[in-house]
Scaffold this motif. Sequence first.
Motif, mmCIF file in Angstrom:
data_model
loop_
_atom_site.group_PDB
_atom_site.id
_atom_site.type_symbol
_atom_site.label_atom_id
_atom_site.label_comp_id
_atom_site.label_asym_id
_atom_site.label_seq_id
_atom_site.Cartn_x
_atom_site.Cartn_y
_atom_site.Cartn_z
ATOM 1 N N THR A 25 0.887 -0.876 0.265
ATOM 2 C CA THR A 25 -0.338 0.189 -0.053
ATOM 3 C C THR A 25 0.866 1.194 -0.101
ATOM 4 N N THR A 26 1.697 1.225 0.727
ATOM 5 C CA THR A 26 2.656 2.202 0.540
ATOM 6 C C THR A 26 2.911 2.657 -0.048
ATOM 7 N N PHE A 27 4.085 2.184 -1.400
ATOM 8 C CA PHE A 27 4.533 2.107 -2.384
ATOM 9 C C PHE A 27 3.115 2.341 -3.874
ATOM 10 N N ALA A 28 1.847 1.898 -3.494
ATOM 11 C CA ALA A 28 0.505 2.663 -4.356
ATOM 12 C C ALA A 28 0.213 3.601 -4.110
ATOM 13 N N GLU B 48 -6.727 8.697 9.272
ATOM 14 C CA GLU B 48 -5.872 7.347 8.253
ATOM 15 C C GLU B 48 -4.417 7.232 8.842
ATOM 16 N N HIS B 49 -3.671 6.356 8.040
ATOM 17 C CA HIS B 49 -2.838 5.797 8.680
ATOM 18 C C HIS B 49 -1.860 6.677 8.118
ATOM 19 N N ALA C 77 -9.591 6.459 4.242
ATOM 20 C CA ALA C 77 -9.345 4.391 4.486
ATOM 21 C C ALA C 77 -10.682 3.727 4.351
ATOM 22 N N HIS C 78 -10.641 2.747 3.467
ATOM 23 C CA HIS C 78 -11.596 1.437 3.946
ATOM 24 C C HIS C 78 -11.947 1.268 5.070
ATOM 25 N N VAL C 79 -11.201 0.836 5.979
ATOM 26 C CA VAL C 79 -10.768 0.266 7.472
ATOM 27 C C VAL C 79 -9.861 0.641 7.675
ATOM 28 N N GLN D 166 1.890 3.831 19.623
ATOM 29 C CA GLN D 166 0.512 4.348 18.268
ATOM 30 C C GLN D 166 0.062 4.229 16.999
ATOM 31 N N HIS D 167 0.187 2.893 16.211
ATOM 32 C CA HIS D 167 0.603 2.246 14.880
ATOM 33 C C HIS D 167 0.473 2.900 13.477
ATOM 34 N N CYS D 168 0.714 3.668 13.633
ATOM 35 C CA CYS D 168 1.539 4.399 12.238
ATOM 36 C C CYS D 168 0.395 5.972 11.820
ATOM 37 N N ALA D 169 -0.139 5.672 13.252
ATOM 38 C CA ALA D 169 -1.771 6.680 12.343
ATOM 39 C C ALA D 169 -1.555 7.678 13.780
ATOM 40 N N HIS D 170 -0.045 8.801 14.320
ATOM 41 C CA HIS D 170 -0.231 9.685 14.958
ATOM 42 C C HIS D 170 -1.013 10.611 15.330
#
Length: 405
Positions: free
Chosen positions: A93-96, A121-122, A170-172, A361-365
């Motif tokens: 996803t990061t690349f996409a 968002e992530h 985000a979808h989820v 923080q789950h990459c969602a600061h």
Amino acid sequence: MTIDWTKIRADFPLLARQVHGKPLIYLDSANTAQKPAAVIAAVDAFYRQHNANVSRAVHQLGSEATEAYEGARRTLAAFLHVRADELVLCSGTTFALNLVAYSWALPRLQPSDVILVTRMEHHANIVPWQLVAQRTGATLRVAELRPDGSLDLEALWAAMTPDVKLLAVAHVSNVLGTVNPVAAICREAARRGIVSVVDGSQAVPHMSVDIAAIGCDFYAATGHKLCGPTGTGLLWAKREHLQAMPPFLGGGEMIKEVRFDGTVFNDPPHKFEAGTPNIAGFVGLGAAVDYLSAIGMDAIQQREAELLAHATEALAQIDGLRIHGTAPDKAAVISFSIDGIHSHDLATLLDLEGVAVRSGQHCAHPLLQWLGVGTTCRASLAFYNTHDEIDAFVAALHKVKRLLA
Ligand code: PMP
């Protein structure tokens, strides 16, 4: 047809292991999913019997490898209800999302434009847009949430002003589990001429996703959360975008002809797949999709909803425990905190009990700032988890809480 979930669980070799002398209870599938034997076997068979590069050699192995790689693309396309030639295979996803940011947004956005993202968002769906905003002078706008962790749709519609050119959603949610009504959101965006980008990382593994029915412009997902190998992912984009977008990376495979006075690029999706791809990874991901399809995504969604209901009810009995994210439409992701106890301490002691949860923080600061708790523990479930594991996790949590109190 009733599904024997115990038998399905036994398809995952790693789930049989022990951690610190205790049976492993793996509750970190939102981070990465475990792999069934069929996926491991497909990767193994590729390297033992078919290994060669794709689209380059005329020899037998070359055509077998190409067929295996393109076959995986077709499998993924059918799974997501899209055309295979609109599916760019990439590392995740990061690349996409970066591909959309650099190839679609960067050449188009102006200082007067707005990029709209949501609070949940992530980082992968925030930072690429920030980088684009810095380079183009565009502004980043944030759509806020309701207290239950669902998107405030009234506020979202109000934020979709004429200067918004792109909406990333985000979808989820990977923290709250909130399932966003992406079809309605993308319909509203399209009505206003806004290009929509959906981050499907946490949706595709847990429900049947029909990208065509969502009606977005771009949809990104990652393979390792879908029981596939790491380093695999995809971007689906409308054909008109793929045709108009310049390549992101240059190199072999993405060209038709190279001359020093100019290069003719390959057709999409190959135009965006420079260099040797993760062939074995995609063979594994194709096997993962076959495996999940044989169980059925609706059955998986139903199973995970039951596990979520069980876990939510059991956790609610723990004094001082708060669940973050209580939206009615929710995937099996449970972020929680316990008053007076740091999430890292909880996760560390749970690990000693064999329970793997994520803390931090789950990459969602920005979302964690909104929650106002600094960090959380996150138990994320998958269809291969069991009701007994949930009981054991909750018992371990009671024990750990007593130790830390
Ligand atoms: N978006 C969401 C919602 C995610 O959960 C993740 C993975 N944690 C990503 C994006 C990034 O995925 P990857 O690291 O596989 O590129």
